[in-house]
Design an enzyme around this catalytic site. Structure first.
Site, short mmCIF file in Angstrom:
data_model
loop_
_atom_site.label_atom_id
_atom_site.label_comp_id
_atom_site.label_asym_id
_atom_site.label_seq_id
_atom_site.Cartn_x
_atom_site.Cartn_y
_atom_site.Cartn_z
N GLU A 82 0.83 -1.22 0.00
CA GLU A 82 0.00 0.00 0.00
C GLU A 82 0.86 1.27 0.00
OE1 GLU A 82 -3.14 -0.06 2.94
OE2 GLU A 82 -3.34 2.12 2.87
N LYS A 254 -7.34 -0.83 11.61
CA LYS A 254 -6.72 -1.27 10.35
C LYS A 254 -5.49 -0.42 10.06
CE LYS A 254 -6.11 -1.61 5.71
NZ LYS A 254 -5.29 -0.75 4.83
N ASP A 270 4.32 -14.25 11.60
CA ASP A 270 2.98 -14.69 11.23
C ASP A 270 1.99 -13.55 11.48
OD1 ASP A 270 0.45 -15.79 11.13
OD2 ASP A 270 0.97 -17.60 12.28
N HIS A 367 -1.85 10.35 -0.72
CA HIS A 367 -1.85 9.15 -1.55
C HIS A 367 -1.57 9.45 -3.02
CE1 HIS A 367 -4.39 6.42 1.26
NE2 HIS A 367 -3.11 6.23 1.42
#
Ligand code: MEV
Length: 414
Positions: A82, A254, A270, A367
């Site tokens: 991302e 998130k 993991d 972004h």
């Protein structure tokens, strides 16, 4: 003294960045070459890591600069697809300088669960009476771990219904993530638990809700470093939104995990286990944000994160994947606890960056550049064309495939 503050790092050619990281972390020539090769996982290693291998799925590995954690200058390797995550972490770490982040982690205690069906009514008492025997049997499975000071340390037993009980084996896994050690121990003690309780053991498996393996980080953002008291207030309000609304809390968390997962992937950990643990922990008293933000008496912003972080630096991909080994070397961590502390600090920084951007100019502005470059590549731009096409789209305020193709056609005509 070495510093993770490297002005203009983002503008440097890749070779120059690698040179700096090599010097910072004391990488060997081979390790630096491996970074530059963009091809770190040999076929024969990949082939034994999982089944039915046909190739490798690569992700970009970036370096977040500017971090100071517990007084130590740290460069943070992050593997993620991302855009903006690495830049946001670096920027948030920069604003936290010179004090940086304070972080700590508990001892690495993991939980192994043994489900018992139809135990006797006095099963719980009997388990506790036989605790030492159960722990010794568990510890007989892993002499090396016990020699290192780890091993099974304690037991818990809980009734889940009239005919079902769960026993928790609490295992200090030292520098491992711990799943193998814990699962082996849980399987080994199950027959003894059946004998003691008169019941039948069914599942024997680690819990990813690692409530005894927590990491915390704190930071104070001086109001003047982040755009004034108005920004402090806005970030606090943004946090309050997440604490009052589960829809926002999911996205808030998130954003935290953007940073934590990227370090987990870079170090061969993991990340599904980490994700499961983080969200289950967030949900223990109704789903909540994993961070808290407050204005302190000086009008500065105080932030804190607390979450389970079951990460290892030995075993599994951390030791097998050549790039994971290099990333651990760049981080300079000697224990799993230190790695967890860094990851907590990165999660906190990532969350601050997101909240600050969202509460001020919005997330899209940051972004745009890389997003535009991505679109340019998708439209077929190569080499120097990528920047030219991306810049033109930003100028036009239209970041779209058709626009990129049009611009590309134009510049190729010239
Ligand atoms: C995007 O990957 C992450 C954010 O949505 C996090 C947030 O909203 O806090 C920007």
């Amino acid at each position: 003294m070495k510093s993770s503050r490297i002005p203009g790092f983002y503008k440097m050619p890749i070779e120059e960045r690698i040179k700096i990281v090599k010097e910072f972390a004391g990488l060997s020539d081979e390790e630096a070459e491996m970074l530059l090769s963009f091809n770190a996982l040999p076929k024969d290693i990949a082939d034994v890591m999982i089944e039915n291998v046909v190739s490798c799925m690569q992700l970009p590995l970036g370096i977040a600069t500017n971090f100071i954690i517990n007084g130590k200058e740290i460069l943070v390797p992050m593997a993620i697809e991302e855009t903006s995550v690495v830049a946001a972490a670096s920027n948030a770490a920069k604003m936290a300088r010179p004090d940086g982040f304070k972080a700590k982690a508990t001892e690495p205690i993991m939980i192994g669960q043994i489900q018992i069906l139809n135990p006797s009514k006095d099963a719980k008492e009997k388990i506790m009476e036989n605790k030492e025997d159960i722990l010794s049997l568990a510890n007989a499975q892993d002499k090396i771990l016990v020699d290192l000071g780890g091993g099974a340390k304690d037991l818990e037993a809980r009734w889940l219904s009239n005919d079902m009980m769960v026993v928790h084996l609490l295992v200090d896994v030292r520098d491992a993530m711990g799943a193998n050690a814990v699962n082996t121990m849980a399987e080994a003690v199950a027959p003894l638990l059946e004998k003691i309780t008169g019941g039948k053991a069914l599942l024997r498996i680690i819990s990813n809700l690692a409530i005894y393996r927590l990491a915390e980080a704190e930071v104070i953002y001086k109001k003047d470093a982040i755009g004034g008291e108005e920004v402090v207030d806005k970030v606090v309000k943004a946090y309050e939104f997440a604490s009052l609304d589960i829809f926002r809390a999911a996205t808030h968390n998130k954003g935290i995990m953007n940073g934590i997962d990227a370090v987990a992937i870079a170090t061969g950990n993991d990340w599904r286990a980490i994700e499961a643990g983080a969200h289950a922990y967030a949900a223990m008293n109704g789903y909540k944000p994993l961070t808290t933000w407050k204005k302190n008496d000086d009008g500065d912003l105080y932030g804190k994160i607390k979450l389970p972080l079951a990460v290892g630096i030995i075993g599994g991909a951390t030791k097998v994947h050549p790039m994971a080994k290099i990333c651990l070397k760049i981080l300079g961590v000697k224990t799993a606890k230190e790695l967890a502390e860094i990851m907590a600090a990165v999660g906190l920084a990532q969350n601050f960056a997101a909240l600050r951007a969202l509460a001020t100019k919005g997330i899209q502005a940051g972004h745009m550049k890389l997003h535009a470059q991505n679109i340019a590549v998708m439209a077929g731009a190569k080499g120097e064309e990528i920047d030219v096409v991306a810049k033109k789209m930003i100028e036009l305020g239209k970041i779209r495939m058709d626009v990129a193709q049009e611009i590309l056609k134009e510049i190729r005509k010239k």
